[in-house]
Design a protein around this motif. Structure first.
Motif, PDB file in Angstrom:
ATOM      1  N   ASP A 131      14.891  12.363  -6.897  1.00 32.01           N
ATOM      2  CA  ASP A 131      14.776  11.095  -6.193  1.00 32.01           C
ATOM      3  C   ASP A 131      13.304  10.792  -5.959  1.00 32.01           C
ATOM      4  OD1 ASP A 131      17.526  10.878  -6.030  1.00 32.01           O
ATOM      5  OD2 ASP A 131      17.636  11.860  -4.062  1.00 32.01           O
ATOM      6  N   HIS A 132      12.986   9.514  -5.839  1.00 34.25           N
ATOM      7  CA  HIS A 132      11.608   9.136  -5.524  1.00 34.25           C
ATOM      8  C   HIS A 132      11.217   9.705  -4.169  1.00 34.25           C
ATOM      9  CE1 HIS A 132      11.727   5.417  -8.387  1.00 34.25           C
ATOM     10  NE2 HIS A 132      11.859   6.570  -9.010  1.00 34.25           N
ATOM     11  N   ILE A 133      10.000  10.243  -4.089  1.00 37.34           N
ATOM     12  CA  ILE A 133       9.512  10.880  -2.868  1.00 37.34           C
ATOM     13  C   ILE A 133       8.445   9.984  -2.249  1.00 37.34           C
ATOM     14  CG2 ILE A 133       8.388  12.930  -1.892  1.00 37.34           C
ATOM     15  CD1 ILE A 133       9.370  14.345  -4.593  1.00 37.34           C
ATOM     16  N   VAL A 134       8.778   9.321  -1.145  1.00 37.31           N
ATOM     17  CA  VAL A 134       7.818   8.450  -0.462  1.00 37.31           C
ATOM     18  C   VAL A 134       6.806   9.312   0.283  1.00 37.31           C
ATOM     19  CG1 VAL A 134       7.521   6.615   1.240  1.00 37.31           C
ATOM     20  CG2 VAL A 134       9.556   6.645  -0.218  1.00 37.31           C
ATOM     21  N   ILE A 135       5.537   8.973   0.155  1.00 36.56           N
ATOM     22  CA  ILE A 135       4.467   9.770   0.766  1.00 36.56           C
ATOM     23  C   ILE A 135       4.019   9.109   2.066  1.00 36.56           C
ATOM     24  CG2 ILE A 135       2.195  10.799   0.448  1.00 36.56           C
ATOM     25  CD1 ILE A 135       2.601  10.475  -2.573  1.00 36.56           C
ATOM     26  N   ARG A 136       4.104   9.852   3.153  1.00 37.50           N
ATOM     27  CA  ARG A 136       3.608   9.409   4.452  1.00 37.50           C
ATOM     28  C   ARG A 136       2.753  10.528   5.037  1.00 37.50           C
ATOM     29  NH1 ARG A 136       8.950   7.373   4.517  1.00 37.50           N
ATOM     30  NH2 ARG A 136       9.036   5.106   4.729  1.00 37.50           N
ATOM     31  N   GLY A 137       1.500  10.227   5.328  1.00 37.67           N
ATOM     32  CA  GLY A 137       0.623  11.263   5.871  1.00 37.67           C
ATOM     33  C   GLY A 137       0.370  12.337   4.835  1.00 37.67           C
ATOM     34  N   GLY A 160       0.793  -1.219   0.000  1.00 38.48           N
ATOM     35  CA  GLY A 160       0.000   0.000   0.000  1.00 38.48           C
ATOM     36  C   GLY A 160       0.827   1.270   0.000  1.00 38.48           C
ATOM     37  N   ALA A 161       2.166   1.146   0.039  1.00 43.30           N
ATOM     38  CA  ALA A 161       3.013   2.333   0.048  1.00 43.30           C
ATOM     39  C   ALA A 161       2.884   3.094  -1.266  1.00 43.30           C
ATOM     40  CB  ALA A 161       4.463   1.942   0.287  1.00 43.30           C
ATOM     41  N   ALA A 162       3.157   4.390  -1.207  1.00 42.73           N
ATOM     42  CA  ALA A 162       3.034   5.230  -2.393  1.00 42.73           C
ATOM     43  C   ALA A 162       4.204   6.198  -2.463  1.00 42.73           C
ATOM     44  CB  ALA A 162       1.712   5.991  -2.372  1.00 42.73           C
ATOM     45  N   TRP A 163       4.531   6.610  -3.680  1.00 46.65           N
ATOM     46  CA  TRP A 163       5.605   7.564  -3.860  1.00 46.65           C
ATOM     47  C   TRP A 163       5.384   8.345  -5.147  1.00 46.65           C
ATOM     48  CZ3 TRP A 163       6.012   2.354  -4.639  1.00 46.65           C
ATOM     49  CH2 TRP A 163       6.445   1.908  -5.884  1.00 46.65           C
ATOM     50  N   LEU A 164       6.155   9.430  -5.286  1.00 49.90           N
ATOM     51  CA  LEU A 164       6.125  10.257  -6.492  1.00 49.90           C
ATOM     52  C   LEU A 164       7.424  10.075  -7.258  1.00 49.90           C
ATOM     53  CD1 LEU A 164       4.710  13.640  -5.085  1.00 49.90           C
ATOM     54  CD2 LEU A 164       3.446  11.888  -6.358  1.00 49.90           C
ATOM     55  N   GLU A 165       7.294   9.969  -8.565  1.00 51.82           N
ATOM     56  CA  GLU A 165       8.458   9.899  -9.440  1.00 51.82           C
ATOM     57  C   GLU A 165       8.458  11.124 -10.348  1.00 51.82           C
ATOM     58  OE1 GLU A 165       8.137   6.258 -11.586  1.00 51.82           O
ATOM     59  OE2 GLU A 165       8.427   4.980  -9.814  1.00 51.82           O
ATOM     60  N   ALA A 166       9.625  11.713 -10.540  1.00 50.12           N
ATOM     61  CA  ALA A 166       9.760  12.863 -11.437  1.00 50.12           C
ATOM     62  C   ALA A 166      11.154  12.843 -12.034  1.00 50.12           C
ATOM     63  CB  ALA A 166       9.510  14.173 -10.698  1.00 50.12           C
TER      64      ALA A 166
END
Length: 285
Positions: free
Chosen positions: A16-22, A6-12
């Motif tokens: 670097d990949h940005i892991v989303i928490r909260g 269920g983890a999520a992140w942003l790629e651009a």
């Protein structure tokens, strides 16, 4: 990255990949989680909010140039899906959440919540834009996005200024809460006064206030703590009642008692709520 189900992140590109928490804030402000140094980006441009169990929502905060999801301007909070394209200013992000939360994990989390969390007293506030569907049909996308985004941003500032927090962003509103500490009633009353002033402007919106015991669930490892319990359901049922009665600020009896003399209220009668036995007393404030 060490990622859980269920983890999520942003790629651009070039980042670097940005892991989303909260909450993940995007904007020109150095306080943003994702800082975008571009004149096309507002200081507080948008946020990605984790709510419920593994749901990520994109919210524009009334930015000047807009937030775009799959090349369409966002004009209300919208849930994100894996591979969605988010554009803020000149930067394009790909939202990644390749693994959804399984039914097994959802059940496990619910069982852990029942075992591990104690009920805590909180103030619950639901805000909901009136007649949102006809409003959205009557306005062009850019104007609607600016109107709703600006409203969300202003409400968020008012709630947080008075020591409350937004738990969930809805399609046309939000659920906020305050802990019931020594200053809780005063903070709620002061916040409500400012929100009532905001009700004089567009868009028109309703407020419902309740006080009760809730549990805090969610995936703490991912920064998520959502409110759960029958009192949360109760306050959403109240929102439907307020709409049918045409009341802009409806308070439950429990909230009215806790407010005391901090806010002037008058009886709004006895009413039934779906799923709750008997009649309940409500007040117009």
């Amino acid at each position: 990255m060490d990622l859980k189900e269920g983890a999520a992140w942003l790629e651009a590109q070039g980042r670097d990949h940005i892991v989303i928490r909260g909450n993940c804030s995007l904007g020109r402000s150095p306080k943003s989680a994702v800082v975008l140094d571009s004149p096309k980006v507002s200081r507080r441009h948008a946020i990605i909010n984790l709510q419920n169990v593994g749901e990520f929502w994109l919210i524009d905060l009334g930015s000047s140039n807009g937030t775009f999801l799959n090349k369409r301007r966002v004009h209300q909070p919208v849930r994100l899906c894996d591979m969605d394209q988010i554009t803020v200013g000149d930067t394009a992000f790909t939202f990644r959440q390749p693994e959804e939360i399984s039914a097994e994990l959802r059940t496990t989390m619910a069982q852990q919540t029942i075992r591990e969390t104690a009920n805590i007293p909180v103030w619950l506030l639901v805000a909901d834009i009136e007649n949102f569907t006809p409003l959205s049909r009557s306005m062009v996308s850019d104007k609607l996005a600016t109107l709703v985004g600006g409203w969300v941003s202003t409400c968020k500032e008012i709630v947080e200024e008075h020591h409350g927090e937004i738990d969930k962003y809805l399609g046309d509103g939000f659920l906020a809460y305050w802990h019931d500490d020594d200053k809780g009633a005063e903070n709620v009353a002061a916040g409500l006064q400012k929100l009532k002033q905001l009700q004089r402007n567009e868009p028109r919106f309703r407020l419902v206030l309740h006080h009760g015991l809730v549990s805090s669930g969610g995936m703490r490892a991912m920064g998520e703590e959502s409110l759960i319990g029958k009192e949360v359901i109760f306050v959403f049922r109240m929102e439907k009642l307020a709409g049918s009665l045409g009341i802009l600020l409806l308070a439950s009896e429990a909230a009215k008692i806790k407010l005391g003399s901090l806010m002037k209220c008058e009886p709004a009668g006895l009413h039934q709520l779906k799923g709750f036995e008997g009649e309940h007393t409500f007040f117009k404030c």
